[in-house]
Write a protein that holds these residues in place. Structure first.
Motif, PDB file in Angstrom:
ATOM      1  N   LEU A  37      -3.165  -9.115   3.191  1.00 42.09           N
ATOM      2  CA  LEU A  37      -3.056  -8.826   2.128  1.00 42.09           C
ATOM      3  C   LEU A  37      -3.105  -8.068   1.410  1.00 42.09           C
ATOM      4  CD1 LEU A  37      -2.766 -10.730  -0.891  1.00 42.09           C
ATOM      5  CD2 LEU A  37      -4.512 -10.195  -1.083  1.00 42.09           C
ATOM      6  N   ILE A  38      -2.277  -7.096   0.685  1.00 40.93           N
ATOM      7  CA  ILE A  38      -2.737  -5.435  -0.431  1.00 40.93           C
ATOM      8  C   ILE A  38      -1.595  -6.202  -1.321  1.00 40.93           C
ATOM      9  CG2 ILE A  38       0.009  -4.482   0.744  1.00 40.93           C
ATOM     10  CD1 ILE A  38      -2.684  -2.351   0.892  1.00 40.93           C
ATOM     11  N   VAL A  39      -2.752  -5.717  -2.390  1.00 39.59           N
ATOM     12  CA  VAL A  39      -2.804  -5.666  -3.832  1.00 39.59           C
ATOM     13  C   VAL A  39      -2.042  -4.029  -4.683  1.00 39.59           C
ATOM     14  CG1 VAL A  39      -3.224  -6.710  -5.977  1.00 39.59           C
ATOM     15  CG2 VAL A  39      -4.289  -7.694  -4.328  1.00 39.59           C
ATOM     16  N   LEU A  40      -1.681  -3.736  -4.963  1.00 38.96           N
ATOM     17  CA  LEU A  40      -1.216  -2.670  -5.381  1.00 38.96           C
ATOM     18  C   LEU A  40      -0.571  -2.149  -7.175  1.00 38.96           C
ATOM     19  CD1 LEU A  40       1.247  -2.142  -2.659  1.00 38.96           C
ATOM     20  CD2 LEU A  40      -0.746  -0.676  -3.006  1.00 38.96           C
ATOM     21  N   PRO A  41      -0.599  -1.433  -7.871  1.00 32.67           N
ATOM     22  CA  PRO A  41      -0.491  -1.285  -9.356  1.00 32.67           C
ATOM     23  C   PRO A  41       1.407  -1.404  -9.016  1.00 32.67           C
ATOM     24  CG  PRO A  41      -1.844   0.165  -8.742  1.00 32.67           C
ATOM     25  CD  PRO A  41      -1.582  -0.444  -6.755  1.00 32.67           C
ATOM     26  N   ILE A 104     -12.275  -3.332  -1.996  1.00 34.18           N
ATOM     27  CA  ILE A 104     -11.416  -2.742  -3.034  1.00 34.18           C
ATOM     28  C   ILE A 104     -11.575  -1.508  -2.597  1.00 34.18           C
ATOM     29  CG2 ILE A 104     -11.754  -1.508  -5.266  1.00 34.18           C
ATOM     30  CD1 ILE A 104     -11.600  -5.223  -5.162  1.00 34.18           C
ATOM     31  N   TYR A 105     -10.050  -0.368  -2.921  1.00 37.70           N
ATOM     32  CA  TYR A 105      -9.544   1.378  -2.394  1.00 37.70           C
ATOM     33  C   TYR A 105     -10.098   1.345  -4.010  1.00 37.70           C
ATOM     34  CZ  TYR A 105      -8.976  -0.896   2.088  1.00 37.70           C
ATOM     35  OH  TYR A 105      -8.463  -1.037   3.432  1.00 37.70           O
ATOM     36  N   ARG A 106      -9.979   2.639  -3.496  1.00 39.73           N
ATOM     37  CA  ARG A 106      -9.871   3.279  -5.271  1.00 39.73           C
ATOM     38  C   ARG A 106      -9.597   5.047  -4.920  1.00 39.73           C
ATOM     39  NH1 ARG A 106     -11.461   1.767 -10.430  1.00 39.73           N
ATOM     40  NH2 ARG A 106     -13.215   0.447  -9.667  1.00 39.73           N
ATOM     41  N   ASP A 107      -8.331   5.200  -5.487  1.00 41.80           N
ATOM     42  CA  ASP A 107      -7.571   6.765  -5.225  1.00 41.80           C
ATOM     43  C   ASP A 107      -7.517   6.781  -3.844  1.00 41.80           C
ATOM     44  OD1 ASP A 107      -7.418   6.529  -7.721  1.00 41.80           O
ATOM     45  OD2 ASP A 107      -8.902   7.758  -8.064  1.00 41.80           O
ATOM     46  N   GLY A 108      -7.367   6.095  -3.201  1.00 41.37           N
ATOM     47  CA  GLY A 108      -6.455   5.917  -2.005  1.00 41.37           C
ATOM     48  C   GLY A 108      -8.090   5.889  -0.489  1.00 41.37           C
ATOM     49  N   LYS A 109      -9.072   5.151  -1.383  1.00 39.68           N
ATOM     50  CA  LYS A 109     -10.375   6.074  -0.553  1.00 39.68           C
ATOM     51  C   LYS A 109     -11.531   3.677  -0.747  1.00 39.68           C
ATOM     52  CE  LYS A 109     -11.619  10.676  -0.245  1.00 39.68           C
ATOM     53  NZ  LYS A 109     -10.119  10.416  -0.971  1.00 39.68           N
ATOM     54  N   PRO A 110     -11.645   3.840   0.917  1.00 35.51           N
ATOM     55  CA  PRO A 110     -12.746   2.210   0.830  1.00 35.51           C
ATOM     56  C   PRO A 110     -13.387   2.607  -0.290  1.00 35.51           C
ATOM     57  CG  PRO A 110     -12.372   2.933   2.710  1.00 35.51           C
ATOM     58  CD  PRO A 110     -11.694   3.627   1.922  1.00 35.51           C
ATOM     59  N   PHE A 171       4.904   6.529   0.296  1.00 36.68           N
ATOM     60  CA  PHE A 171       4.395   6.068   1.602  1.00 36.68           C
ATOM     61  C   PHE A 171       4.854   7.051   3.126  1.00 36.68           C
ATOM     62  CE2 PHE A 171       4.007   2.183  -0.480  1.00 36.68           C
ATOM     63  CZ  PHE A 171       2.167   1.921  -0.536  1.00 36.68           C
ATOM     64  N   THR A 172       4.042   8.986   2.501  1.00 30.62           N
ATOM     65  CA  THR A 172       3.739   9.268   3.834  1.00 30.62           C
ATOM     66  C   THR A 172       2.947   9.152   4.507  1.00 30.62           C
ATOM     67  OG1 THR A 172       3.874  10.959   2.016  1.00 30.62           O
ATOM     68  CG2 THR A 172       5.747  10.654   2.650  1.00 30.62           C
ATOM     69  N   GLY A 173       3.355   9.908   5.449  1.00 38.70           N
ATOM     70  CA  GLY A 173       2.080  10.326   6.293  1.00 38.70           C
ATOM     71  C   GLY A 173       1.361   8.779   6.941  1.00 38.70           C
ATOM     72  N   VAL A 262      -1.696   3.002   2.320  1.00 42.63           N
ATOM     73  CA  VAL A 262      -2.040   3.735   1.302  1.00 42.63           C
ATOM     74  C   VAL A 262      -3.419   4.370   1.330  1.00 42.63           C
ATOM     75  CG1 VAL A 262      -4.401   2.754  -0.551  1.00 42.63           C
ATOM     76  CG2 VAL A 262      -2.058   0.933  -0.030  1.00 42.63           C
ATOM     77  N   MET A 263      -4.082   4.636   2.206  1.00 42.17           N
ATOM     78  CA  MET A 263      -5.076   5.354   2.571  1.00 42.17           C
ATOM     79  C   MET A 263      -4.348   7.107   3.055  1.00 42.17           C
ATOM     80  SD  MET A 263      -8.525   3.939   4.004  1.00 42.17           S
ATOM     81  CE  MET A 263      -8.125   2.743   5.359  1.00 42.17           C
ATOM     82  N   ARG A 264      -3.521   6.611   3.606  1.00 41.76           N
ATOM     83  CA  ARG A 264      -2.567   8.104   4.017  1.00 41.76           C
ATOM     84  C   ARG A 264      -2.235   8.723   3.471  1.00 41.76           C
ATOM     85  NH1 ARG A 264      -2.744   9.483   9.902  1.00 41.76           N
ATOM     86  NH2 ARG A 264      -4.645   7.561  10.953  1.00 41.76           N
ATOM     87  N   ALA A 265      -1.538   8.132   1.613  1.00 39.87           N
ATOM     88  CA  ALA A 265      -0.214   8.257   1.133  1.00 39.87           C
ATOM     89  C   ALA A 265      -1.401   8.709  -0.357  1.00 39.87           C
ATOM     90  CB  ALA A 265       0.277   7.395   0.212  1.00 39.87           C
ATOM     91  N   GLY A 266      -3.210   7.992  -0.120  1.00 40.54           N
ATOM     92  CA  GLY A 266      -3.570   8.302  -0.981  1.00 40.54           C
ATOM     93  C   GLY A 266      -4.008   7.994  -2.530  1.00 40.54           C
ATOM     94  N   LEU A 267      -2.907   7.008  -2.695  1.00 42.31           N
ATOM     95  CA  LEU A 267      -2.478   6.720  -3.783  1.00 42.31           C
ATOM     96  C   LEU A 267      -3.521   6.773  -4.469  1.00 42.31           C
ATOM     97  CD1 LEU A 267      -0.117   3.333  -2.121  1.00 42.31           C
ATOM     98  CD2 LEU A 267       0.267   5.875  -3.410  1.00 42.31           C
ATOM     99  N   GLU A 268      -3.017   7.064  -6.278  1.00 38.30           N
ATOM    100  CA  GLU A 268      -3.748   6.720  -7.566  1.00 38.30           C
ATOM    101  C   GLU A 268      -4.295   5.361  -7.937  1.00 38.30           C
ATOM    102  OE1 GLU A 268      -2.760   9.530  -9.853  1.00 38.30           O
ATOM    103  OE2 GLU A 268      -3.109  11.188  -8.720  1.00 38.30           O
TER     104      GLU A 268
END
Lengths: 298, 298
Positions: A37-41, A104-110, A171-173, A262-268
């Motif tokens: 599962l992945i849940v994204l804005p 839970i991840y915030r701004d790309g960090k668990p 999604f880069t990197g 998600v972490m590599r892209a640093g999603l906000e």
């Protein structure tokens, strides 16, 4: 393999939902599809769909929220052949509760592990289900090739690699995350054959053999980033090159890949995922979503 | 860009068929889909379909022979959305004649370049058409980002890489072949945006920047394995790191990848392909097969 208390997808989901089940799902509900599962804005959803389209081996997209915010109504993308209708994956599903554990991840960090997502899931969140290789554990066991981590009652080891994903929008990197199951070298072709038709759940392995450990950029097979360290066949020590004669590591694309992306892209913003190894189990059975028959030929 | 004498797919195919056109097709029939060709003995067809399914960025499968031996009746796999019907790619097509030049492989090794395949195509051969990035040349030019190889009247440079394909059946040990188009670093995001929706013809680039040359395992950008060496913007010398300020290499998946995969797998028997840069041009236009609208968002 011992019989599990949960024989169906629904039984497993309900046990997770009531927090009776809080542990890993490997080996549960044999033959049922298990899902990452992945849940994204919602603003990241188009990029994520494209990421899956371009990287179908680590990210086989099974379904997504039928609209932003929806956690119980899903649109399925899984169809056995190009002309058949999409398969209904599960009745009575709640993505906020039906995995035994979440991250839970915030701004790309668990930032946190939680038992359910009810306090976090907002009206703008879109959930995506990605196929999981647990789905073919039973098929391998039936072929006389039981996964060692099941026999030993452990979680499958998962590793970061340096193998790049094809980038897609934001999604880069990103790089592949892989799971590893040890097999005897002479069994690898049979393992490839058995798993080939499971196209919705990573299919055949992407690499095998000790040489590939280096090529994938894995530093130490005995120290996975997720799951448990792999053991030797006798269970007496940790597997390493040469200490379990004739045995080689076999690597599959792993559905933890999107969380790593998600972490590599640093999603906000806030992103949620299942805890590795703690999957959402579906109603549909693996043989219902095999690739075309001829996948096995040639 | 100068106007080409061939404005449609059919005109280009007929010119190839009559051997009036024997040169590269880059820049011809603007906006029409161009396709790579690979022709395999039928016993390898299931593995090849799976190879494309697992590696859709370098190997976007557009169509195949409707039955073994067929060179003029094709089954199309290209549908703009999951629910739409497959697009008819071309009327009046003959895969034995409609590329300007071909390569013959025997037992995994290239042995001959030929003008047409009529003496080689047997009742057991299955032809496959794979999308080609020439399809979005016009879109980039319209966006003010004309491909340098077109402006300079040269063939696009293509390179072997060390980036592994996901193996599939008999296809093991394969790696990506990439094409390279130089762009200014500040234009890369725009180039990604313009090409993103061309999902049937490699879509957005897989890598960009000089660092990526090493990561891809390309030894020397000035010495491509296929096509012409890339030139500096002023056309005065060969492009190399640092000699064309602000310019970086941008890499796309390339439809020569399947031919390379045939060689790596050492397939027995006779395989045929188009000569790199010498494509089969189709009737369908690129905007007819865009990915879903929302591919551009996010």
């Amino acid at each position: 393999m011992t019989k599990t208390p949960y024989q169906t997808g629904l039984a497993t989901r309900l046990a997770s939902r009531s927090q009776t089940l809080t542990s890993k799902t490997s080996g549960l509900a044999p033959s049922h599809l298990q899902a990452n599962l992945i849940v994204l804005p919602a603003r990241y959803a188009p990029s994520f769909r494209l990421l899956c389209q371009r990287n179908p081996v680590p990210c086989p997209l099974l379904a997504e929220s039928s609209s932003p915010g929806s956690f119980s109504s899903l649109t399925s993308f899984l169809r056995p052949t190009p002309t058949s209708k999409p398969v209904n994956l599960a009745k009575d599903i709640d993505l906020r509760h039906d995995a035994p554990k979440y991250i839970i991840y915030r701004d790309g960090k668990p930032v946190e592990e939680v038992a359910d997502l009810s306090a976090h899931w907002g009206p703008d969140h879109v959930g995506f289900l990605i196929g999981c290789s647990y789905s073919f554990e039973e098929a391998l066991a039936s072929a006389g090739l039981p996964p060692r981590h099941i026999v030993q009652g452990r979680n499958v080891p998962m590793y970061r690699t340096k193998l790049p994903l094809c980038p897609a929008g934001v999604f880069t990197g990103g790089t592949y995350v892989v799971s590893m199951w040890p097999y005897r070298a002479e069994d690898v072709e049979k393992v490839r054959e058995v798993t080939r038709r499971y196209v919705a759940t990573h299919g055949e392995p992407i690499a095998w053999g000790w040489e590939e450990v280096r090529r994938l950029g894995i530093e130490d097979v005995s120290r996975p980033e997720w799951g448990d360290a792999p053991l030797m066949g006798d269970g007496e020590g940790v597997l390493a090159e040469g200490n379990d004669e004739g045995v080689v590591p076999v690597f599959w694309g792993c559905g933890v890949t999107p969380q790593e992306a998600v972490m590599r892209a640093g999603l906000e913003g806030m992103v949620m995922g299942h805890a590795p190894g703690h999957m959402v189990v579906l109603d549909v059975k693996d043989h219902e979503v095999f690739g075309p028959e001829d996948v096995l030929e040639g």
